[in-house]
Design an enzyme around this catalytic site. Sequence first.
Site, short mmCIF file in Angstrom:
data_model
loop_
_atom_site.label_atom_id
_atom_site.label_comp_id
_atom_site.label_asym_id
_atom_site.label_seq_id
_atom_site.Cartn_x
_atom_site.Cartn_y
_atom_site.Cartn_z
N HIS A 379 0.81 -1.23 0.00
CA HIS A 379 0.00 0.00 0.00
C HIS A 379 0.84 1.27 0.00
CE1 HIS A 379 -3.92 -1.98 0.96
NE2 HIS A 379 -3.12 -2.89 1.49
N LYS A 570 -9.22 13.62 4.49
CA LYS A 570 -8.26 12.50 4.49
C LYS A 570 -7.27 12.79 5.60
CE LYS A 570 -7.19 13.58 0.16
NZ LYS A 570 -6.98 12.47 -0.74
N ARG A 571 -6.41 11.80 5.95
CA ARG A 571 -5.38 12.08 6.93
C ARG A 571 -4.55 13.28 6.50
NH1 ARG A 571 -4.60 8.19 11.15
NH2 ARG A 571 -2.84 9.51 11.69
N LYS A 576 -0.04 14.59 0.88
CA LYS A 576 -1.41 14.81 0.40
C LYS A 576 -1.69 16.29 0.12
CE LYS A 576 -3.07 10.80 3.09
NZ LYS A 576 -3.71 9.89 2.12
N THR A 678 -8.91 6.12 -1.79
CA THR A 678 -10.23 5.49 -1.89
C THR A 678 -11.32 6.52 -1.62
OG1 THR A 678 -9.84 4.74 0.38
CG2 THR A 678 -9.65 3.09 -1.37
N LYS A 682 -15.12 7.49 -3.40
CA LYS A 682 -16.38 7.75 -2.69
C LYS A 682 -17.00 9.05 -3.19
CE LYS A 682 -14.26 5.25 1.07
NZ LYS A 682 -13.44 5.34 2.29
C1 26Q Z 1 3.32 1.19 10.55
C2 26Q Z 1 4.28 1.01 11.53
C3 26Q Z 1 4.06 1.50 12.81
C4 26Q Z 1 2.86 2.13 13.12
C5 26Q Z 1 1.91 2.31 12.13
C6 26Q Z 1 2.14 1.85 10.86
C7 26Q Z 1 1.14 2.06 9.82
C8 26Q Z 1 -0.23 1.95 10.06
C9 26Q Z 1 -1.15 2.20 9.08
C10 26Q Z 1 1.53 2.38 8.53
C11 26Q Z 1 0.59 2.63 7.53
C12 26Q Z 1 -0.77 2.53 7.80
C13 26Q Z 1 -1.80 2.81 6.80
C14 26Q Z 1 -1.54 3.07 5.54
C15 26Q Z 1 -2.60 3.41 4.60
O1 26Q Z 1 -3.73 3.67 4.98
N1 26Q Z 1 -2.31 3.44 3.29
C16 26Q Z 1 -3.30 3.79 2.30
O2 26Q Z 1 -3.90 2.59 1.86
C17 26Q Z 1 -5.00 2.85 1.01
C18 26Q Z 1 -5.66 1.54 0.67
O3 26Q Z 1 -4.89 0.83 -0.24
C19 26Q Z 1 -4.57 3.62 -0.22
O4 26Q Z 1 -5.71 3.97 -0.95
C20 26Q Z 1 -3.79 4.87 0.16
O5 26Q Z 1 -3.26 5.48 -1.01
C21 26Q Z 1 -2.68 4.52 1.13
O6 26Q Z 1 -2.03 5.70 1.58
#
Ligand code: 26Q
Length: 833
Positions: A379, A570-571, A576, A678, A682
Amino acid sequence: MTDSSLPESTGADVAAVAREHSRTGRSAEALRRAVVDHLRYSIGRPAAALEPSHYYRALALAVRDRMQDNRAVSTQTSLDLDSKVTCYLSAEFLMGPQLGANLLNLGIEDAAREALAELGQDYDTVLACEEEPGLGNGGLGRLAACYLDSLATLERPAIGYGIRYEFGIFDQEIHDGWQVEKTDNWLDNGNPWEIAKPDVSYLVNWGGYAEHYTDDTGADRVRWVPGRVLKGVAYDTPIQGYGVKTCNVLTLWSARAVKSFALEAFNTGDYYKAVEDEVNSETVTKVLYPNDEPEVGKRLRLLQQYFFVSCSLQHILHIVDDLADLSVHELPQRFAIQLNDTHPSIGVAELMRLLVDERLLSWEEAWEITVATFGYTNHTLLPEALETWPLTMFAESLPRHLEIIYEINRRFLDEVDAKFPEDAERLRRMSLIGEDNGKSVRMAHLATVGSHAINGVAALHSDLLKGSVLKDFYEMWPERFSNKTNGVTPRRFVGLANPGLRALLDDTIGAGWLTDLAKLRGLENHVDDPVFQDRWRAVKRANKARLADYVRANAGVELNADWLFDVQVKRIHEYKRQHLNLLHIVAEYQRLKQNPELRLTPRAYIFGGKAAPGYFLAKRIIKLINAVGETVNNDPHVSQFMKVAFVPNFNVQNGQLIYPGADLSEQISTAGKEASGTGNMKFMINGALTIGTLDGANVEMREEAGAENFFLFGLTVDQVQQIKRDGYRPSDYINGELATALDLIGNGTFSHGDTEVFRPIVDNLRFDDPFLVCADFASYLECQDRVSAAWQDTGAWTRMSILNTARSGKFSSDRAIAEYCDDIWDVSALTVL
Ligand code: 26Q
């Protein structure tokens, strides 16, 4: 209780309805009886003390009963027919409120509305009592939830496996324009959707050392002597498909202490250490880690990942052994295990350990099974987001897994060497162990080597994966790589979120689009029909009024629903580029200030999103949005043409209000940085136009919608790379309106004269600008001017809006899941009768 022994009725006649079972009946009358029963027997409050929240819980329990009935039949069918099951391993499931979605999927919304009305309760008030389970950060977690909905709706047997965090993503409050984080107490009032299964529990080791010995037969064996042992307990939530009987399950693991483990297992006599271990055990599943934290590589995060993965794999092997009476050799024929990013990728080493150390399979047999079972979805391409663990920490935490990873690596690098002889540099790049700035375990490499299928989440992203982060792996095994463009569930994001549009669509193209979103193409026949256009506008206008009410109540900003609603939710992250959006707002502000005669197209700029608590710049961007908002909204002249609102605590629930109320969707990441997005989908499905870069799934959205129905701006991936190679200097681009905008932000115009508070943002853009905000500014501004001009032609805008919805069918998670099932999992539909 009178009727529990009677068979369930399927007929609609009055006598049959009267005989419907309270736990399964679908009529309003059966539901009303069920709610009354649950109020009395499950909630236990006297009638006089009942509040809407009690009705919420009672109705939720009644709905859960109906799903449990389907769940029992689904499991049995799956067992009887030896079907293959998808296991979706994800550290996050961002489910959103469940009651509305479950009523929709069961087809009993109207019955529930009627039942509540008979009990003197308002449907919307009761549904609003639900505290959403925020067990995810954003896109990745919400994608997992959409995929569960599609798997069930497409009648594919599936289990979601994750972590039952006691505290999900923090609640965001805005104080004086700053983000303040509050703990999310989503379990405070209980969770009516889950069923605790204390008997479904597994032990999970941690720390200690690996002991090598020779068994009775003379074979070399390994036993893991742990420093600590935890227990994982399953909590099951039913996942009901739409319009079908299929009801899958989401199993979330919660950590418990193993009573007296320390005393009995080792008998060290250290009683207080044992007590402390017990207390510590339960902290393992306490809290969800936010992404984008500067401090990553936390030991507890690794423990969380290993904990839920080990429980899940043990559960799967338990099903194989005891329930289906299978041999583990048949694992890949019966289970497909998907890794949602690298977070569960320790599963590759854990399955090897379970098969080799505990089931005594040979390495070769175990490896064949492992690779045939796992698939890996990537991702992110951001190098800083690729997971690695410091080797020393890994060795202390999972000593046996490190040995296994070394052995996987040794054999793997031999294979690489055979295919690409005498290429030491390649071996170094591909190794599972990184050597740069201290040794580390590279989880993306482990996931890739341990999977037969690797995919990205949008066409562009998958191409970039093959050309950059995983290039060497692609050259090694090109056949393992594919693209699976993300999708979102139309049930939640249209059916629930946009009832006005749902009714209009049913009326115009007939029902059926909700499970076959490609049918939206039928709207193209109506795009030039003025009556239909009026109805389309009326739906959007009502959604905007609803959103304006929400913004007034929660952001304290009054919006005019006739204005253009320009939305970025979004975050908050530099890539972004919420600050690019802000620079446009400031430029417009400056234009109005400079020329009071100017008649700008009136716009409402709406923002929402959380910043990681430790992400300094992201938090300051939130403050800047609110600061600009305060200045703009309180300026009597300027506020006739623009307003800025920051919606606090963006989540699934208010997202359902926000997406349908947007005219313009901001998808403005630096090309090459957003894997897919995503939220963009929406918005599109709900008839917003997109202003966006050629990034992530935007590329495919534009392809589908037609270039003439998409506002494109900005550098391409190739141009971004070229500029970076040439040595990017933001100062080359800082002139004209951009220079003025940066000056205004820096000189205290939006901060009561304070020139310090936004200096970090301004300096970052002037002297570093890693995400090329300055380089893209002129193109963005020019594009926004085109947007404003286009809005003036109401008919043309409506036409574009209709065409965006009409051509959004590809972005259903049903399409995405069908592709996963066909190309990666080999899981077919199983009709539950
Ligand atoms: C990793 C290590 C330590 C703590 C947290 C994390 C962590 C947690 C969540 C790293 C990344 C995430 C989430 C990532 C994320 O949401 N990525 C998004 O995924 C979507 C679904 O595929 C995509 O549409 C987005 O482009 C992408 O940013």
